[in-house]
Design a protein around this motif. Sequence first.
Motif: not given
Length: 373
Positions: A323-336
Amino acid sequence: MQAYLLSRHFNTKLLDNSTACPAVDNSTACPENATICSGTSCVLPESDFNQTLSVVLSTVLTIMLALVMFSMGCNVEIKKFLHHIKRPWGIFVGFLCQFGIMPLTAFLLSLAFSVLPIQAVVVMIMGCCPGGTASNIIAYWVDGDMDLSISMTTCSTLLAMGMMPLCLFVYTKMWTDSDAIILPYDSIGISLVALVVPVSVGVFVNHKWPSKAKKILKVGSIVGAVLIVVTAVVGGILYKGSWVITPKLWIIGTIFPAAGYSLGFFLARLAGLSWSRCRTVSLETGMQNTQLCSTIVQLSFSPEQLELMFTFPLIYSIFQLLFALMILAGYRVYIKRCVKTNADVEKTEEKDDSKSISSHAKENGGFVSDEIK
């Protein structure tokens, strides 16, 4: 700390595997080198190879963990860190999440799924543990408040000395006597020292040589990500013979970390913290010190009881990482996508009418910098 506990589990696992003694010529005789023998059950001495492997594993992981926490300290500024200590609103919110939300969630999940008393106890132990060091690494990758992250991990580990016995006394009375649960204060102390010493050195390096600290931080963040994966893989290998447990614990092990992340984030937002601090509190809440939980379980219960719930800490560890990796991936997509798109729109508007949009651009610029710094 992680290496120390993995080494202990590794040795115990080897010992458990040695208790099965094959029959010799259809008789009940044990091998000549058995140290304890009772019928077909015997204990064999640990081989030199396994002992050497355990020492190497412990040493390598301990060094890696110390280097990673040293690099995380290189991102901590003394003034901001002391600000969190002097005005500990963020730390207080994290405290409520760590020793308020997590134990209560563990209690409710145990009741909802009607697990066995011994299984409910291990879920409660997990909920009462302090935050793990992996949260500091993930917090860096999601642009969290590293000063708050380090201070929360340190304070939760220190406060665990008193809060763990209190929470276990309150919540486990209906299932077992709280005196039967052995808390390894030495392990908690080792966790605290393994966190404070390298982080303190990193803070000093960042204060004296900021440019070098940035380079160390980049390398350490990558090593930290690798360390999390290696620890999970090694744990899976060492516990490969203990995966057969009730599906209810699998379900709880999936829901529990997700609930911790979500509730921690919403409580932090409700308390008025910034988005970066909300992400930090969320990670500190959901990512528990699973190695400490494994040690407590191993010290407190018999081999027969361990068969019913020994793997739960590892299950929780896997899903909290997932779930932490999912949070990280979602945040990076949001930033990008989102933040970059907003920045492009602002630049276009500034070209059309720089005077009328100047104040508006400053406001939005402040929001963007808060998310990406």
